[in-house]
Enzyme design. Structure first.
Site, short mmCIF file in Angstrom:
data_model
loop_
_atom_site.label_atom_id
_atom_site.label_comp_id
_atom_site.label_asym_id
_atom_site.label_seq_id
_atom_site.Cartn_x
_atom_site.Cartn_y
_atom_site.Cartn_z
N GLU A 90 25.24 105.82 63.15
CA GLU A 90 25.09 104.70 64.08
C GLU A 90 26.45 104.37 64.67
OE1 GLU A 90 23.40 100.12 64.43
OE2 GLU A 90 23.24 101.19 62.53
N ASP A 115 32.26 101.39 63.57
CA ASP A 115 32.67 100.33 64.49
C ASP A 115 34.16 100.08 64.29
OD1 ASP A 115 32.70 97.94 66.22
OD2 ASP A 115 30.53 97.92 65.91
N ASP A 165 29.03 99.16 75.10
CA ASP A 165 29.65 98.40 76.19
C ASP A 165 29.25 99.04 77.52
OD1 ASP A 165 31.38 97.15 78.03
OD2 ASP A 165 32.91 96.88 76.48
N LYS A 169 31.88 97.16 85.77
CA LYS A 169 32.64 97.37 87.00
C LYS A 169 32.73 98.87 87.31
CE LYS A 169 35.46 93.21 86.50
NZ LYS A 169 36.83 92.64 86.36
N ASP A 201 20.57 97.10 77.59
CA ASP A 201 19.91 96.10 78.43
C ASP A 201 20.58 96.03 79.80
OD1 ASP A 201 22.30 94.92 77.61
OD2 ASP A 201 21.46 92.90 77.57
N THR A 238 17.49 92.41 67.86
CA THR A 238 18.71 91.74 67.43
C THR A 238 18.90 90.42 68.19
OG1 THR A 238 20.10 92.83 69.09
CG2 THR A 238 19.76 93.99 67.01
N ARG A 239 19.78 89.59 67.67
CA ARG A 239 20.11 88.34 68.33
C ARG A 239 20.70 88.60 69.71
NH1 ARG A 239 24.01 84.77 64.85
NH2 ARG A 239 25.09 86.79 64.93
N PHE A 240 21.57 89.61 69.80
CA PHE A 240 22.16 89.97 71.09
C PHE A 240 21.07 90.39 72.07
CE2 PHE A 240 23.59 93.42 73.87
CZ PHE A 240 24.65 92.82 74.52
N GLU A 241 20.13 91.19 71.61
CA GLU A 241 19.05 91.64 72.48
C GLU A 241 18.19 90.46 72.93
OE1 GLU A 241 15.32 94.84 72.42
OE2 GLU A 241 16.67 94.67 70.70
#
Length: 263
Positions: A90, A115, A165, A169, A201, A238-241
């Site tokens: 992952e 990570d 990420d 831009k 996303d 996930t919370r981010f999603e």
């Protein structure tokens, strides 16, 4: 008349950390592969944020057992590292909640989670200990070096790249991780039939992912007729999603299988 000198003893100064030294002794290295030797364009931006007491304690205690630095100096023995379990890589796990959930739901699969975010590393280690997860290992550093230098051919049973990420831009698009060069590297350690699972996303990035994956000879879409896949039940929301969905973002999953084409 001059003021009297202060003769009180100086207060002890806090210990200073040598530049490049780890923030947590025995924990993840600040620069495991020596980034000053790495000339390529980075696909990630290290985030500097506060490490909580619990995260720091987890790093100090658990890193020597469950953590590793991506230094590019050795080839990993995944069978030994995970006790013979099939292993999924992952890349980018944030704070680790989804990783811990997937590890708990599938204890028969090892997860090598990579990570560069120190609080996330500590949080995932703490979650693994709290939930009795023995099938998670945390790697610190650049996933490109891991793929290029440290993983044997045909050693991975899957790979996950969730919400990398997007570098929105246009001048930064070259920094996006999922590019043809990344797929060249990813194909090496993936076993034939193993699935590369990407999710984003950011609509323009999803379109780019689909384009480069469909064009690469070492990968084939698992979706009959092509296109995006429904979100698999094993990928937690996930919370981010959830925040992205609240903003009206569409989440796209892409599941591409490593073909059996010989190099």
């Amino acid at each position: 008349m001059s003021e009297p000198r202060n003769t009180a003893p100086d207060a002890p100064r806090p210990a200073t950390r040598t530049v490049g030294a780890p923030r947590f002794p025995g924990g993840p290295a600040a620069d495991p592969a020596g980034s000053h030797h790495e000339r390529r364009i980075r696909s990630f931006q290290p985030r500097r944020s506060r490490v909580t007491t619990g995260q720091g304690e987890a790093l100090r205690r658990l890193w020597p057992t469950w953590g590793m630095d991506i230094d590019g100096h050795r080839v990993l023995d995944l069978e030994e590292l995970f006790g013979g379990l099939p292993v999924v890589l992952e890349i980018g796990f944030g704070m680790g909640e989804a990783t811990a959930q997937m590890a708990a739901d599938d204890p028969g699969t090892g997860i090598l989670a990579v990570d560069v975010h120190t609080p996330g590393q500590g949080n995932l280690l703490a979650l693994a200990e709290r939930n009795g997860l023995t099938n998670v290992r945390v790697a610190n550093g650049d996933a490109i070096i891991l793929l290029r230098e440290m993983l044997p051919p045909r050693s991975l049973d899957g790979m996950r790249v969730f919400f990398p990420d997007p570098w929105p831009k246009k001048r930064h698009h070259k920094r996006r991780l999922v590019q043809p060069e990344f797929l060249d590297l990813a194909a090496g350690p993936l076993k034939p039939g193993a699935v590369l699972h990407c999710a984003t996303d950011w609509e323009p990035y999803a379109e780019q992912m689909l384009e480069v994956l469909q064009a690469h000879p070492d990968f084939e879409n698992t979706v009959p007729g092509g296109g995006y896949a429904p979100r698999p039940s094993f990928r937690p929301l996930t919370r981010f999603e959830g925040q992205g969905l609240d903003k009206g973002h569409l989440v796209h999953d892409l599941l591409f299988r490593r073909t059996r084409r010989e190099a």
